[in-house]
Design an enzyme around this catalytic site. Structure first.
Site, short mmCIF file in Angstrom:
data_model
loop_
_atom_site.label_atom_id
_atom_site.label_comp_id
_atom_site.label_asym_id
_atom_site.label_seq_id
_atom_site.Cartn_x
_atom_site.Cartn_y
_atom_site.Cartn_z
N ASP A 25 0.87 -1.28 -0.13
CA ASP A 25 -0.01 0.05 0.04
C ASP A 25 0.92 1.35 0.02
O ASP A 25 1.86 1.44 -0.62
CB ASP A 25 -0.95 -0.18 1.14
CG ASP A 25 -0.33 -0.21 2.48
OD1 ASP A 25 0.84 0.27 2.72
OD2 ASP A 25 -0.98 -0.69 3.32
N SER A 26 0.41 2.28 0.78
CA SER A 26 0.97 3.72 0.41
C SER A 26 2.44 3.89 1.06
O SER A 26 3.08 4.45 0.74
CB SER A 26 0.25 4.77 0.99
OG SER A 26 0.08 4.56 2.36
N ILE A 27 2.42 2.82 2.07
CA ILE A 27 3.97 2.89 2.67
C ILE A 27 5.15 2.61 1.63
O ILE A 27 6.19 3.41 1.88
CB ILE A 27 3.89 1.81 3.89
CG1 ILE A 27 2.95 2.12 5.04
CG2 ILE A 27 5.22 1.62 4.31
CD1 ILE A 27 2.74 1.29 6.21
N LEU A 28 4.86 1.82 0.79
CA LEU A 28 5.86 1.20 -0.26
C LEU A 28 5.47 1.89 -1.54
O LEU A 28 6.23 1.43 -2.59
CB LEU A 28 5.83 -0.01 -0.19
CG LEU A 28 6.36 -0.81 0.90
CD1 LEU A 28 6.53 -2.45 0.94
CD2 LEU A 28 7.47 -0.21 1.72
N GLY A 102 -1.16 2.82 -3.33
CA GLY A 102 -1.75 3.37 -1.91
C GLY A 102 -3.24 3.16 -1.77
O GLY A 102 -3.94 2.96 -2.92
#
Ligand SMILES: *[C@@H]1O[C@H](CO)[C@@H](O)[C@H](O)[C@H]1NC(C)=O
Ligand SMILES: *[C@@H]1O[C@H](CO)[C@@H](O)[C@H](O)[C@H]1NC(C)=O
Length: 198
Positions: A25-28, A102
């Site tokens: 998700d948005s972390i990566l 994300g």
């Protein structure tokens, strides 16, 4: 999930990692969500305000994502591209990309609610990526790269925040422990399917 505040990476001097590959998700996410219609985007200020040239690249942060920070730490490269970026140079393909999107989740309903790339579709993109590597470096070298690369997966928080606690559908079907079990079964399917490409 990698917590960059406390994670410690110690690479032995004689080990080189050829590539870093990210899912989730948005972390990566390195900007994949820029390339299809979704409201979940980070390609406008103040995102990127401390990035190179204060550019908002689609990274959900003021500067580097954990993907970039970890790639740098293991000496792969400074910036990991989003796989959907049409301008990736060959050398950048070979040293790894991110398929993360994300606001996706392990639960397919989460990616549907948010118009993000489902985890299973990220695996499909990964298989296309492998085909491109075959063309670029041949099958044996592709095997070498994939066998020795670092794979990151960060997902699951949007399943709770944007889905379970926001929409009633899953809450009717599952209490929290059984929803956790549902997510874990999805995660284990993801890992099993990811292995068939090797
Ligand atoms: C890497 O270095 C460590 C410590 O010096 C050594 O024990 C190990 O055998 C080395 N591994 C390889 C693959 O050379
Ligand atoms: C990669 O790892 C698999 C499984 O261990 C092995 O069968 C394969 O020969 C390896 N490929 C290369 C190119 O080292």
């Amino acid at each position: 999930m990698v917590n960059c505040g406390v994670a410690t990476f110690i690479m032995p001097d004689n080990v080189t990692v050829p590539a870093l590959i990210a899912f989730g998700d948005s972390i990566l996410d390195q900007g994949n969500n820029n390339y299809f219609p979704t409201f979940i985007r980070a390609n406008f200020p103040p995102y990127g305000m401390n990035f190179l040239g204060a550019r908002a690249t689609g990274r959900f942060t003021n500067a580097k994502t954990p993907t970039d920070l970890i790639a740098e730490k293991i000496k792969v490269k400074e910036y990991v591209p989003a796989y959907l970026n049409p301008f990736i140079q060959d050398q950048d393909m070979i040293t790894g990309v991110s398929f993360a999107s994300g606001a996706t989740g392990l639960d397919p309903l989460t990616s549907r609610i948010n118009s993000a790339i489902p985890m299973m579709d990220q695996l499909q993109m990964f298989s296309n990526y492998i085909r491109k590597l075959h063309v670029l470096v041949g099958k044996v070298e592709t095997g070498n790269i994939l066998n020795n690369s670092l794979f990151l997966v960060a997902t699951g928080s949007d399943d709770f925040v944007d889905n379970y606690f926001t929409y009633p559908i899953r809450k009717v079907q599952y209490d929290i422990p059984s929803y956790c079990n549902y997510l874990i079964s999805k995660a284990s399917t993801f890992v099993k399917i990811s292995k068939i490409w090797f």
